[in-house]
Design a protein around this motif. Structure first.
Motif, short mmCIF file in Angstrom:
data_model
loop_
_atom_site.label_atom_id
_atom_site.label_comp_id
_atom_site.label_asym_id
_atom_site.label_seq_id
_atom_site.Cartn_x
_atom_site.Cartn_y
_atom_site.Cartn_z
N THR A 82 1.02 -1.35 0.23
CA THR A 82 0.08 0.02 0.13
C THR A 82 0.63 1.39 0.15
O THR A 82 2.07 1.38 0.63
CB THR A 82 -1.29 -0.04 1.05
OG1 THR A 82 0.03 0.38 2.39
CG2 THR A 82 -1.72 -0.92 1.56
N SER A 83 0.78 2.30 -0.66
CA SER A 83 1.09 3.33 -0.55
C SER A 83 1.22 4.05 0.64
O SER A 83 2.35 4.39 0.95
CB SER A 83 0.35 4.64 -1.16
OG SER A 83 -0.98 4.24 -0.50
N THR A 84 0.61 3.82 1.48
CA THR A 84 0.98 4.06 3.34
C THR A 84 1.99 3.82 3.55
O THR A 84 2.73 4.64 4.54
CB THR A 84 -0.32 3.80 4.54
OG1 THR A 84 -1.47 4.42 3.47
CG2 THR A 84 -0.32 3.92 5.36
N ILE B 288 4.54 2.19 1.91
CA ILE B 288 5.77 2.65 1.21
C ILE B 288 6.22 4.73 1.77
O ILE B 288 7.32 4.12 2.24
CB ILE B 288 5.13 2.73 -0.48
CG1 ILE B 288 5.20 1.58 -0.90
CG2 ILE B 288 6.11 3.79 -1.24
CD1 ILE B 288 4.57 1.94 -2.40
N GLY B 289 5.05 5.09 2.30
CA GLY B 289 5.27 6.34 3.09
C GLY B 289 5.99 6.31 4.19
O GLY B 289 6.99 7.20 4.31
N LEU C 92 -6.83 -4.07 -2.24
CA LEU C 92 -5.73 -2.76 -2.44
C LEU C 92 -6.60 -1.96 -2.83
O LEU C 92 -6.14 -0.40 -3.14
CB LEU C 92 -4.86 -3.30 -3.41
CG LEU C 92 -3.71 -2.99 -3.09
CD1 LEU C 92 -3.00 -2.64 -1.23
CD2 LEU C 92 -2.19 -3.63 -3.87
N GLU D 243 -7.03 1.35 -0.91
CA GLU D 243 -6.28 2.95 -1.49
C GLU D 243 -6.75 4.37 -1.78
O GLU D 243 -7.09 6.12 -1.49
CB GLU D 243 -5.72 3.13 -2.69
CG GLU D 243 -4.35 1.90 -2.54
CD GLU D 243 -3.16 2.64 -1.81
OE1 GLU D 243 -2.90 3.75 -1.55
OE2 GLU D 243 -2.13 1.89 -1.40
N LEU E 291 6.59 11.71 0.75
CA LEU E 291 5.91 10.41 1.51
C LEU E 291 4.37 9.67 1.45
O LEU E 291 4.54 8.73 1.94
CB LEU E 291 5.84 10.35 3.03
CG LEU E 291 7.27 10.87 3.45
CD1 LEU E 291 7.61 11.18 5.01
CD2 LEU E 291 8.61 10.00 3.14
N ARG F 171 0.86 8.68 -3.48
CA ARG F 171 1.12 7.55 -5.12
C ARG F 171 -0.03 6.41 -4.50
O ARG F 171 -0.07 5.63 -5.39
CB ARG F 171 2.55 6.43 -4.24
CG ARG F 171 3.91 7.47 -4.27
CD ARG F 171 4.89 6.14 -3.56
NE ARG F 171 6.02 7.48 -3.91
CZ ARG F 171 6.52 7.77 -2.71
NH1 ARG F 171 5.65 7.97 -1.79
NH2 ARG F 171 7.52 8.58 -3.40
N MET G 236 -1.04 3.67 -7.93
CA MET G 236 -1.81 2.30 -7.50
C MET G 236 -2.05 1.49 -7.93
O MET G 236 -2.66 0.72 -8.24
CB MET G 236 -1.36 1.94 -5.80
CG MET G 236 -0.48 2.81 -5.00
SD MET G 236 1.70 1.79 -5.12
CE MET G 236 1.22 0.54 -3.67
#
Lengths: 101, 587
Positions: A51-53, A55-56, B463, B467, B549, B552, B556
């Motif tokens: 998840t982007s979370t 990754i961040g 997923l 997001e 940070l 994205r 995704m």
């Protein structure tokens, strides 16, 4: 998804990283690790993505907290994601053969 | 020039010079006279004589009294050629040469020696360039030196030319790369899509327009433009210029530019209609096309409020139309290609009332060779029936066609986003991260109950929803701007701040989903609505800063779905996913 502490500074995350709850649990587990000079080793043998979370959060550890991360992934799709996001070097990503559980 | 005084008496072993006069310069040139000679000779008389005789042949003559001194002097001064005696104390002439060659140096070495087979053989093996027998004949010595010097000069000229050629090639490569990049940018500037990633409102139905544009070269013979008109209609242009390369690209860009120019000035027209635009276009073509040149192109005027489409296709492959019940119709254009001279043409009208999606394409798609022989036209309709999205069709196309020299590939795709309910699901989560998670779980359970889906695909849907809903909650409901989120993440206060941020009145998120089974592969359409200010369509294409940070999440989702659109008012994300596919990247 299951998280195992498999070393002093190593986490193994089994299954897929896909839900909001997964992101929260991974962040908590990473925060609980002692971030010594050796850095953190993260093994993700099965997940096709991240998840982007998460990754961040990893980026914050590397870029702001100066924690060295080594990410070993088992699924080529996750490696490809890291390549597309230009994070292979940042997270020291390696593609490894999936180990039996 | 270093030199030694001539002895009053000749050394017993000293060579007999030709005379007190300096050797006549037979072959020396200005280039050879710019070189430096090193002489290694232990006999002072011979050394002095050699220096005297060669002084005018070279810019500088370095003298060494023995082999070791010669080696040291060689390393320090790097002469252009070496004349060395063989028999010297310490290091012989051959040993000196061996040392020079051992360093990888190919400086010519001329060995002065009495005839001695063993020495000669060794010298040959170690790469001596010339021999001068001792006692030496002055004329022979001078000829040898000037010959070797000329060879040194020639070799350097060749090397210099080679370097210049390489430099020129590098310059040309850099120049070409710059030109190609400029051409690419110009092409992207001319080709337009006003409605990229946007949901379009019709009469109780929403639509979207995808484009797949794959030029073979940087200078592409295809072009397109998708324009939103001020009266709410959409106008689409697709062109495939004759031939290939620069000529076709020029025509494609000129005609696309003209189309855009006319559309930008449509507000000056009274009662705009397609026929009038076509007349203007044909007048323009008369000035642009060569006598024997023809143009394949298409114009579509779309009115979603009236659910009508008017089309004029000139020598393009037939339009493919699928209706919501899954039936497919091929509608030929009916017009020959346009030329510089006028020819009659006809446009036709289509009803979009029960249209699910339609395709217009250039013949690069239909004429692409199949792996098993034949051309893609033969299987296009079959693939269109089996796949509900443009991405799915692209994948089938790539699987079926022979890799290699394909033409430019351009496909325009108009698709409906609202279908008669076959299966729908709606939910509103409690506004917390846990609440979002529970909603997603509930949806996935309902979906799995309705249709058999591979776990891999359910994981991808989960997923995407994680997001999308997180995005809706943080940016939509809580109104958190990206830069604010970045600061909170950097400070480590993000979770705390998220929990503490008050929810504005009226904040909310809805998740709606429909399953459509009009193609062989079922299509899942997911809508995520939030009470925020909305996601600009450009955000779906924008990357995020490398060190950021966050930001994205949309990328995704794009990796895992077929298509992604944004509408309004408020936050509105529309995600399309075919359910029997593997990995995918959105159009």
């Amino acid at each position: 998804m299951q998280i195992e502490v498999t070393g002093t500074n190593e986490l193994t995350i089994r299954g897929n990283i896909k839900s909001i709850e997964d992101s929260t649990r991974i962040k908590e587990a990473l925060a609980a690790l002692k971030k010594g000079e050796a850095g953190i080793r993260l093994r993700v043998p099965e997940s096709f993505s991240m998840t982007s979370t998460v990754i961040g959060f990893l980026m914050k550890l590397v870029n702001l907290d100066r924690v060295r991360i080594a990410l070993a992934v088992g699924d080529p799709r996750l490696y490809q994601l890291m390549e597309e996001l230009s994070l292979v070097e940042t997270f020291n990503v390696s593609l490894v053969k999936a180990q039996p559980k | 020039m270093s030199s030694a005084a001539l002895p009053e008496t000749a050394h017993p072993e000293a060579p007999c010079p030709a005379g007190p006069k300096r050797a006549k310069l037979v072959e020396a040139t200005p280039e050879t006279r710019a070189l430096t000679l090193m002489i290694a000779e232990d006999d002072p008389v011979s050394r002095g004589l050699l220096a005297f005789c060669t002084g005018e042949l070279f810019k500088e003559v370095l003298l060494a009294e023995n082999g070791r001194q010669a080696l040291s002097l060689f390393r320090e001064r790097k002469p252009d050629l070496v004349l060395t005696d063989q028999v010297m104390p310490g290091l012989t002439g051959l040993e000196l040469m061996e040392a020079i060659r051992a360093e990888g140096d190919r400086t010519p070495v001329i060995l002065m020696t009495t005839v001695h087979d063993r020495v000669l053989l060794q010298a040959i093996n170690q790469g001596v360039d010339r021999f001068v027998p001792k006692p030496f004949d002055l004329a022979h010595l001078v000829r040898t030196l000037t010959t070797v010097a000329a060879e040194v000069v020639n070799r350097r000229v060749v090397e210099r030319h080679r370097e210049q050629e390489v430099e020129l090639l590098r310059y040309r490569d850099a120049y070409n790369a710059l030109q190609q990049e400029s051409a690419r940018r110009k092409e992207r500037h001319v080709v337009r899509h006003d409605l990229l990633h946007r949901v379009l409102d019709g009469a109780g139905t929403r639509w979207a327009i995808n484009v797949s544009f794959a030029p073979r070269d940087i200078m592409c013979g295809d072009g397109y433009s998708v324009r939103q008109l001020s009266d709410g209609r959409q106008l689409i242009f697709l062109v495939d210029a004759m031939g290939s390369g620069m000529s076709a690209s020029l025509t494609a860009m000129l005609t696309t530019s003209f189309f855009n120019y006319q559309v930008d000035r449509l507000h000056r027209w009274q009662n705009f209609d397609l026929a009038t635009l076509l007349e203007c276009f044909r007048e323009y073509l008369a000035s642009v096309l060569l006598e024997e040149e023809v143009l394949s192109c298409g114009f579509l005027l779309i009115d979603l409020k009236r659910e009508e489409l008017e089309a004029a296709l000139f020598a393009l492959p037939p339009l493919l139309l699928r209706r919501v019940d899954g039936s497919v119709e091929k509608i030929p254009g009916g017009n020959p290609p346009l030329a510089s001279y006028p020819t009659p043409f006809r446009a036709y009208k289509l009803s979009l009332k029960d249209a699910a999606n339609l395709l217009v394409m250039t013949d690069g798609v239909t004429d692409a060779p199949l792996k098993e022989g034949g051309i893609y036209r033969e299987v296009l309709e079959e693939d269109f029936r089996s796949t509900p999205t443009l991405l799915g069709l692209k994948k089938r196309f790539l699987e079926r066609t022979a890799p290699g020299d394909l033409d430019d590939l351009s496909v325009l795709h108009l698709r409906r986003l609202d279908f008669p309910s076959q299966w729908t699901w709606s939910g509103r989560p409690e506004l917390s991260l846990c609440g979002l998670g529970r909603l997603i779980e509930s949806f996935l359970k309902a979906l799995a109950g309705e249709i058999e889906v591979a776990q891999k695909q359910l994981d991808e849907v989960e997923l995407m929803l994680s997001e999308a809903l997180t995005n809706a909650f943080e940016h939509g409901c809580l109104g958190l701007e990206r830069y604010e989120k970045q600061k909170l993440l950097e400070s480590g206060d993000f979770e705390g701040a998220l929990a503490a941020l008050p929810l504005p009145p009226g904040a909310g998120i809805s998740l709606n989903a429909t399953l459509w089974r009009g193609a062989q592969a079922p299509l899942l359409l997911i809508e995520v609505l939030d009470s925020g200010s909305g996601i600009p369509a450009a955000a779906l294409n924008a990357g995020c800063a490398r060190e950021s940070l966050s930001g994205r999440g949309l990328a995704m989702i794009g990796r895992l779905c077929d298509s992604l659109f944004t509408g309004g008012p408020g936050g509105h994300l529309f995600i399309l996913k075919t359910l029997d596919q593997g990995d995918g990247d959105a159009d």
